[in-house]
Motif scaffolding. Sequence first.
Motif, PDB file in Angstrom:
ATOM      1  N   ILE A 117       4.327  27.322 -33.478  1.00  0.00           N
ATOM      2  CA  ILE A 117       3.573  26.604 -34.908  1.00  0.00           C
ATOM      3  C   ILE A 117       4.300  26.899 -36.067  1.00  0.00           C
ATOM      4  N   ALA A 118       4.801  27.982 -36.514  1.00  0.00           N
ATOM      5  CA  ALA A 118       5.555  28.527 -37.590  1.00  0.00           C
ATOM      6  C   ALA A 118       6.937  27.985 -37.471  1.00  0.00           C
ATOM      7  N   THR A 119       7.670  27.941 -36.276  1.00  0.00           N
ATOM      8  CA  THR A 119       9.069  27.156 -36.510  1.00  0.00           C
ATOM      9  C   THR A 119       8.977  25.669 -36.858  1.00  0.00           C
ATOM     10  N   PHE A 120       7.994  24.929 -36.396  1.00  0.00           N
ATOM     11  CA  PHE A 120       7.699  23.545 -36.599  1.00  0.00           C
ATOM     12  C   PHE A 120       7.579  23.372 -38.310  1.00  0.00           C
ATOM     13  N   GLY A 121       6.572  24.397 -38.742  1.00  0.00           N
ATOM     14  CA  GLY A 121       6.242  24.261 -40.179  1.00  0.00           C
ATOM     15  C   GLY A 121       7.220  24.610 -41.072  1.00  0.00           C
ATOM     16  N   ILE A 122       8.281  25.349 -40.730  1.00  0.00           N
ATOM     17  CA  ILE A 122       9.379  25.649 -41.423  1.00  0.00           C
ATOM     18  C   ILE A 122      10.476  24.400 -41.518  1.00  0.00           C
ATOM     19  N   VAL A 123      10.682  23.812 -40.514  1.00  0.00           N
ATOM     20  CA  VAL A 123      11.544  22.789 -40.277  1.00  0.00           C
ATOM     21  C   VAL A 123      11.194  21.647 -41.168  1.00  0.00           C
TER      22      VAL A 123
END
Length: 399
Positions: A328-334
């Motif tokens: 989830i965090a990876t998606f949010g950052i991108v």
Amino acid sequence: MKQNSHLINDDISTLLKQITIPASTGMFFNTMYNVVDTFYAGLISTQAISALSLSFMIFFTIIGLGYGFSSAITALIGNASGRSKRFLASLYAHKGIFFMQLVALVLTLVGFLMSPYLFTLLGASGAYMDMALDYINIILAGTIFFMTNFALNAILVSRGDTKSYRNTLIFGFFANLVLNPLFIYGFLFIPAMGIKGIALSTVLIQLINALYLLKKVMYTKLVHFEKINYFFPHKKVYKEMITQGIPSSMNMLIMSIGSLILMYFVSLYGVKAVAGYGIGFRVEQIMLLPALGLSSAVLSLVSNNYGARKYDRVQETVNKALKYGFIIATFGIVFLYIFGKMIVSQFDSDPIVIGFGYDYLVVEVLIFYAYVVLFICVSTLQGIKKPKMILYIALYRQI
């Protein structure tokens, strides 16, 4: 206890999804609710957005303390349920509701006394101060509804039910779309209230939601009105709630104080900086919602399985939650790196405000992974009734 047996027997991955998705969906609509408030405040003026941003720091304190103590109630009921002690679980539920209402009374009184001094410290004066006070005074008057909803939702989450609260948040979002312009600009016998209308809409929606959640809680049979003395204060139970809830509540309170300190320094750069920060902060919260929903699922599963002494399921819950959280965090950052500026620009067309909001976001996204670890570990500590470390973590973060 048949009503919660699935929490200690069913597949962990499936349960995480079943609890997280409704919780995250509800939190999304709750954040969008705040976005609607910000949008309509922007239609009033940039100063109104700034006043809302100032008030949000006090509002966040109320929400934070409510969240902390509601987590304690969930953990206590969950542990009792896991041990098949239904009467004890029911006792925590009854006394938890009244306990939260007492907390609301204290917060309301302290808020009325302290908010003018806090706003002055943050640089508010004149019409800017009046706007901020107009908003927060109505919110403070409705604090009892916020806290009642936290208590009722805590009971439902202990049963693995995050759908009911989700429903109230979805309702709140759509109701707010209608009530905000109605109260801001007035219609027929309803006078135009400006920023007061935004606050009044929020309080009215909280009252309606409280009635719905109470009905859902009654279905659990954990709460009834056959013996009113079940709601009365009890020294031993209150001590448990305070012991369990203070570290988590202080965690949120310390975060709020940290936000106030940050807001003080932001305010040195002017009203547009405060507006930009306020917008950026809310956009950031949208991207963190799935992780927060995941933490609700962790609290529900850990508290019940720890109470049932199924420690292997507790470990599995934490491991899988961390895995999902990092995705989830990876998606949010991108997503925010690509679309952050465009999203901020939807709330204010001033390029200076947009610049401040986007600058905040591109730095803040770097700690999304840390947020995931923090949310999940805090819920785990709460669920195993070892909350003291939460306070030390909060102090370390702010220092």
